[in-house]
Design an enzyme around this catalytic site. Structure first.
Site, mmCIF file in Angstrom:
data_model
loop_
_atom_site.group_PDB
_atom_site.id
_atom_site.type_symbol
_atom_site.label_atom_id
_atom_site.label_comp_id
_atom_site.label_asym_id
_atom_site.label_seq_id
_atom_site.Cartn_x
_atom_site.Cartn_y
_atom_site.Cartn_z
ATOM 1 N N VAL A 142 -9.549 59.061 26.795
ATOM 2 C CA VAL A 142 -8.657 60.127 27.269
ATOM 3 C C VAL A 142 -7.782 59.565 28.387
ATOM 4 O O VAL A 142 -8.283 59.193 29.449
ATOM 5 C CB VAL A 142 -9.472 61.336 27.788
ATOM 6 C CG1 VAL A 142 -8.545 62.439 28.270
ATOM 7 C CG2 VAL A 142 -10.395 61.863 26.699
ATOM 8 N N ILE A 146 -6.510 56.144 33.246
ATOM 9 C CA ILE A 146 -6.747 57.122 34.331
ATOM 10 C C ILE A 146 -8.227 57.507 34.354
ATOM 11 O O ILE A 146 -8.749 58.012 33.358
ATOM 12 C CB ILE A 146 -5.900 58.404 34.123
ATOM 13 C CG1 ILE A 146 -4.420 58.057 33.961
ATOM 14 C CG2 ILE A 146 -6.112 59.381 35.275
ATOM 15 C CD1 ILE A 146 -3.523 59.248 33.665
ATOM 16 N N GLY A 197 8.391 50.648 21.333
ATOM 17 C CA GLY A 197 6.985 50.486 20.960
ATOM 18 C C GLY A 197 6.082 51.618 21.448
ATOM 19 O O GLY A 197 4.866 51.545 21.306
ATOM 20 N N ASP A 211 -2.592 63.956 18.740
ATOM 21 C CA ASP A 211 -3.216 63.035 19.708
ATOM 22 C C ASP A 211 -3.593 63.814 20.976
ATOM 23 O O ASP A 211 -4.714 63.683 21.498
ATOM 24 C CB ASP A 211 -2.214 61.907 20.018
ATOM 25 C CG ASP A 211 -2.677 60.990 21.134
ATOM 26 O OD1 ASP A 211 -3.483 60.099 20.853
ATOM 27 O OD2 ASP A 211 -2.227 61.177 22.285
ATOM 28 N N LYS A 215 -7.427 64.779 22.853
ATOM 29 C CA LYS A 215 -7.743 64.516 24.264
ATOM 30 C C LYS A 215 -8.122 65.797 25.005
ATOM 31 O O LYS A 215 -9.093 65.810 25.776
ATOM 32 C CB LYS A 215 -6.544 63.840 24.944
ATOM 33 C CG LYS A 215 -6.278 62.435 24.412
ATOM 34 C CD LYS A 215 -4.942 61.907 24.919
ATOM 35 C CE LYS A 215 -4.616 60.564 24.298
ATOM 36 N NZ LYS A 215 -3.221 60.175 24.500
ATOM 37 N N GLY A 314 -1.698 51.465 26.712
ATOM 38 C CA GLY A 314 -1.378 50.068 27.046
ATOM 39 C C GLY A 314 -2.646 49.258 27.195
ATOM 40 O O GLY A 314 -3.707 49.779 27.561
HETATM 41 N N1 HSE Z 1 -0.077 57.423 21.508
HETATM 42 C C1 HSE Z 1 -0.678 57.821 22.737
HETATM 43 C C2 HSE Z 1 0.382 58.204 23.735
HETATM 44 C C3 HSE Z 1 -1.536 56.751 23.354
HETATM 45 O O1 HSE Z 1 1.565 58.097 23.445
HETATM 46 O O2 HSE Z 1 0.012 58.631 24.820
HETATM 47 C C4 HSE Z 1 -2.870 56.691 22.694
HETATM 48 O O3 HSE Z 1 -3.551 57.898 22.805
#
Ligand code: HSE
Length: 437
Positions: A142, A146, A197, A211, A215, A314
């Site tokens: 998550v 952080i 990217g 996504d 989270k 990252g």
């Molecule tokens: N694709 C996600 C984002 C990162 O753009 O925050 C991986 O959870």
């Protein structure tokens, strides 16, 4: 339970790590372990050593990384005799789920960054870890770099948390920032995010809020101690946000952000967990979170508001979270103990129609006598009170923008249904919730 190998390496016990997946995060993790090994040993009394790495395509990787063998059988790494602890950073849910099960059932602690898997199967995986008395840790799942899950799980365990608001997806925050600051439309901003990217070639998981839903589901488990999975989260993404929605929000003193929201009714205990675009007041702490950064605002009754801010994705930031968990799990393994994930009760969910917030609504209407009267009559009939309104001419028509006071979602929906049927309304435009007015 697996025991840390006590073969001395500089007289310290060594915990041997199997890394499953060696892409951006996995390779950043093995590099960070190599860089920090001596510091970790000095601070914890435990030596970390990556002994095995599993990759899906051997042709794209060297046969060894440092002292680790690079292999293709992920399940064999989870079960290997020279692996005490498994790091799962391969992604996906099927094989990754098997890897985690295999490791836990062999008594090996697991550290994973796999939000999709946890948001779907946490109950089953937590149960295995709990029964075996071993760690299953997932800070990196998550908001990447952080530290958030550990503060929720430990520091805030007794806190009556009322609400968590999060910018938990960097890709969509980047797109919305570009739309806000450069006036780009959605498709140009998405293309730029893809070129940099941030966004995938198929951006669906990010832009449609899936996504973020995974989270915020995981966050809700630890914020409220209830069991929430991704399928419990209503998710609306940003693909319908137009440049004119952004401009209108700015005119009223707001910026549009994609928020994950987990909210608990302190009277009934019912929770609402959702993802949607929201207009955030310019002075609200989340309004200044730009580009691909993430931030989570935890609103506690005793603690007050707490803001967690940083890089949500990252290689290095995510590897940093993985490493923190690995050190905890390695030290726990050495001591024969483990972290407590807690118990989760069954959640009662607030019905989506009952969720209350302010809204901004845009209508295109005929510009002639009686139209405003007809439109405001719809609001009045459905018990929706108007806080602010604005009219712009568009040729012989007009664009009406309304900001409501707090209203039930179902009442606003009834207004929208009536507007669709009203002859003088040619278009019902964006409907966006307001948070932090
Ligand atoms: N694709 C996600 C984002 C990162 O753009 O925050 C991986 O959870």
């Amino acid at each position: 339970m697996a025991k840390a190998n006590s073969a001395p390496q500089g007289h310290l016990p060594t915990v041997r790590i199997g890394v499953v997946g060696h892409g951006v995060v996995g390779s950043a993790f093995t590099a960070l372990v190599a860089r920090q090994r001596d510091v970790i040993a000095a601070r914890t009394g435990v030596q970390l050593e990556v002994t095995r790495i599993a990759v899906s395509d051997a042709g794209k990787h060297p046969t060894r990384v440092g002292s680790a063998d690079v292999v293709t059988d992920a399940l064999a790494v989870a079960a290997a005799a020279d692996v005490d602890l498994v790091v799962e950073v391969m992604g996906g849910t099927t094989l990754a789920g098997e890897v985690i099960r295999t490791a836990l059932e062999s008594g090996k602690p697991v550290v994973t960054a796999n939000k999709a898997l946890l948001a779907a199967r946490s109950a089953e995986l937590f149960k295995i870890a709990d029964e075996r008395g071993i760690d299953l840790l997932f800070e990196a799942a998550v908001c990447g770099g952080i530290p958030l899950i550990r503060p929720l799980r430990e520091s805030l365990r007794g806190e009556p948390i009322r609400r968590v608001l999060g910018i938990v997806n960097g890709t969509t925050n980047y797109i919305l920032t570009k739309m806000t600051e450069s006036g780009s439309d959605y498709s140009d901003a998405l293309r730029e995010a893809q070129q940099l990217g941030y966004a995938e070639a198929d951006p669906t998981a990010d832009v449609e809020g899936h996504d973020a839903a995974a989270k915020i589901a995981i966050i809700a488990n630890f914020a409220f101690g209830v069991h929430v999975v991704a399928d419990d989260v209503s998710a609306e993404g940003i693909s319908r946000i137009s440049a004119s929605d952004i401009a209108m929000a700015q005119k009223f003193g707001y910026v549009i952000k994609l928020l994950g929201v987990a909210e608990r009714d302190s009277d009934t205990g019912a929770v609402s967990v959702r993802v949607h675009p929201a207009m955030v007041g310019l002075k609200h702490p989340l309004a200044s979170v730009r580009e691909a950064f993430n931030a989570v605002l935890v609103e506690g009754e005793a603690s007050g508001s707490l803001m967690f801010y940083g890089r949500g994705a990252g290689g290095d930031p995510t590897a940093s979270s993985v490493l923190g968990d690995v050190i905890d799990a390695a030290v726990n393994l050495r001591k024969g103990t483990h972290a407590t994930l807690g118990t989760f009760s069954k959640a009662t969910f607030t019905s989506p129609g009952e969720v209350v917030s302010e809204f901004m609504l845009t209508l295109e209407v005929a510009d002639k006598p009686g139209v405003l009267h007809a439109v405001t009559g719809v609001f009045a009939r459905n018990k929706v009170s108007i806080r602010a309104a604005e009219q712009d001419g568009i040729g012989s028509d007009a664009r009406l923008v309304f900001v409501t006071h707090d209203a039930r979602t179902s009442d606003v929906q009834k207004c929208l249904d009536e507007f669709q049927r009203l002859d003088v309304v040619s278009k019902v435009g964006g409907v966006i919730r307001i948070i932090g007015a």
